[in-house]
Design an enzyme around this catalytic site. Structure first.
Site, mmCIF file in Angstrom:
data_model
loop_
_atom_site.group_PDB
_atom_site.id
_atom_site.type_symbol
_atom_site.label_atom_id
_atom_site.label_comp_id
_atom_site.label_asym_id
_atom_site.label_seq_id
_atom_site.Cartn_x
_atom_site.Cartn_y
_atom_site.Cartn_z
ATOM 1 N N LEU A 188 0.830 -1.205 0.000
ATOM 2 C CA LEU A 188 0.000 0.000 0.000
ATOM 3 C C LEU A 188 0.861 1.251 0.000
ATOM 4 C CD1 LEU A 188 -2.016 -2.236 0.970
ATOM 5 C CD2 LEU A 188 -3.096 -0.472 2.369
ATOM 6 N N GLY A 189 1.998 1.199 0.728
ATOM 7 C CA GLY A 189 2.862 2.362 0.805
ATOM 8 C C GLY A 189 4.097 2.069 1.622
ATOM 9 N N THR A 225 -3.651 4.859 5.543
ATOM 10 C CA THR A 225 -2.328 4.480 5.045
ATOM 11 C C THR A 225 -1.402 5.686 5.123
ATOM 12 O OG1 THR A 225 -3.238 2.777 3.581
ATOM 13 C CG2 THR A 225 -1.024 3.577 3.083
ATOM 14 N N GLU A 229 2.015 5.819 7.363
ATOM 15 C CA GLU A 229 3.331 6.074 6.756
ATOM 16 C C GLU A 229 3.953 7.372 7.262
ATOM 17 O OE1 GLU A 229 4.709 3.711 5.441
ATOM 18 O OE2 GLU A 229 3.050 2.431 4.833
ATOM 19 N N HIS A 232 5.674 6.611 10.393
ATOM 20 C CA HIS A 232 7.037 6.104 10.163
ATOM 21 C C HIS A 232 7.998 7.256 9.864
ATOM 22 C CE1 HIS A 232 6.292 1.868 10.360
ATOM 23 N NE2 HIS A 232 5.564 1.799 9.258
ATOM 24 N N HIS A 238 6.562 -0.048 13.580
ATOM 25 C CA HIS A 238 5.349 -0.856 13.699
ATOM 26 C C HIS A 238 5.164 -1.245 15.158
ATOM 27 C CE1 HIS A 238 5.876 -1.961 9.238
ATOM 28 N NE2 HIS A 238 4.824 -1.148 9.349
ATOM 29 N N TRP A 240 4.354 -3.865 16.675
ATOM 30 C CA TRP A 240 4.903 -5.150 17.132
ATOM 31 C C TRP A 240 6.433 -5.172 17.058
ATOM 32 C CZ3 TRP A 240 2.591 -4.187 12.545
ATOM 33 C CH2 TRP A 240 3.261 -4.545 11.379
ATOM 34 N N VAL A 250 8.543 2.401 22.392
ATOM 35 C CA VAL A 250 7.548 3.263 23.043
ATOM 36 C C VAL A 250 7.081 2.567 24.322
ATOM 37 C CG1 VAL A 250 5.294 4.378 22.826
ATOM 38 C CG2 VAL A 250 6.819 4.236 20.841
ATOM 39 N N THR A 253 2.927 1.395 24.817
ATOM 40 C CA THR A 253 2.255 0.470 23.908
ATOM 41 C C THR A 253 2.580 -0.955 24.349
ATOM 42 O OG1 THR A 253 4.118 0.551 22.355
ATOM 43 C CG2 THR A 253 2.274 2.058 21.948
#
Length: 317
Positions: A188-189, A225, A229, A232, A238, A240, A250, A253
């Protein structure tokens, strides 16, 4: 909750934990609507680390500065306004998306980064106490359009270079460049993390997953999306940590087994240590657009740190 670690060895583990998938697809048309979110930011980072041995050191320095900025409170006050340049590469009329569709993406970014999205107050959110208003504004600066014969661009930054038929970035140290093009390969990106070359800095996102109208395609038709992005681009990983029960740097989370897809049921738990409730509603997961609606306060602090007086994107202040 996860603890932050900053050694060079830990940083390298974090950014090399997955097998590489270059996804350098070219001239291969998409044959169906993508069912699951695909973000190539981590894979692109791995490629860039191999191509530029000095990038790992720069990223380690960014991590150290991020932690210092958080500890000393050197975070930007007020609201940062980021000009966005859309670089539209199109082969068909459908790919040459309208100004209205591009503006709808700006609108989504402004809502999502300012806690003004309509789903921000979704009921039964177990993490409502750490939801963040990041406080960053985006403004449409200009649109650059270019006709092309390419059916897909891959993830090797070809869309960012005139030598390969793409569009060179406009003032990348003071403007966020957003390439709109067909990427291919189920992607997607993707985004470039802070520390990379300014010649390729920005985000690249498929036209079908940009904005909320026009050609925006379900289940990625709410502009998230772009939110993912840009996260990022502002140094978020991400959720996980790109590894099983990995670390996204972080503190507020929870650990995730891996990416979540679709829209998980309320109360979905990880099998990581402590079996925490996963923050699948976070923009940095892989859920469908309708399933993600928040950043955390820890992510906010991490993002704002790169705009501090010594941050990697201080030129945007």
């Amino acid at each position: 909750m996860k603890k932050i670690f900053l050694s060079a060895a830990a940083l390298m583990l974090m950014i090399s934990c997955n097998n590489e998938d270059n996804n350098t697809v070219t001239d291969t048309p998409e044959t169906s609507v993508i069912a699951h979110r695909g973000c190539a930011s981590h894979d692109v980072l791995e490629r860039q680390l191999k191509e530029d041995p000095s990038l790992a050191k720069r990223m380690q320095e960014i991590e150290l500065d991020t932690e210092t900025a958080k500890a000393q409170g050197r975070i930007v006050n007020g609201v940062i306004e980021i000009p966005v340049v859309f670089n539209v590469l199109y082969r068909t009329a459908a790919e040459n998306i309208s100004q209205a569709q591009l503006q709808s993406q700006i609108d989504v970014l402004n809502k999502d980064f300012n806690a003004q999205n309509s789903d921000y107050n979704t009921a039964n959110n177990p993490y409502s106490s750490v939801r963040a208003n990041v406080g960053i504004r985006f403004v449409l600066d200009k649109v650059v359009r270019k006709s092309t014969t390419k059916t897909s661009w891959g993830t090797n930054d070809a869309m960012k270079k005139t030598s390969t038929g793409g569009i060179a970035p406009t003032s990348p140290t003071t403007k966020l460049n957003y390439w709109v093009c067909t990427i291919g390969g189920g992607i997607l990106g993707y985004a470039q993390f802070p520390g990379g070359s300014s010649a390729t800095d920005g985000v690249a996102i498929d036209s079908k997953y940009t904005g909320t109208n026009g050609t925006a395609t379900y289940p990625f038709n709410l502009g998230r999306t772009g939110t993912h992005e840009v996260g990022h681009w502002m140094n978020l990983r991400h959720i996980w940590g790109d590894a099983t029960c990995g670390n996204d740097q972080v503190s507020d989370t929870p650990s995730h087994n891996t990416a979540n897809y679709g829209v998980p049921a309320v109360g979905h738990r990880s099998t990581c240590s402590g079996t925490p409730l996963e923050m699948y509603m976070n923009y940095m997961d892989y859920t469908d657009d309708r399933g993600m609606y928040m950043f955390s306060n820890g992510q906010k602090t991490r993002m704002l740190a790169i705009f501090s007086t010594t941050g990697a994107r201080k030129s945007f202040r």
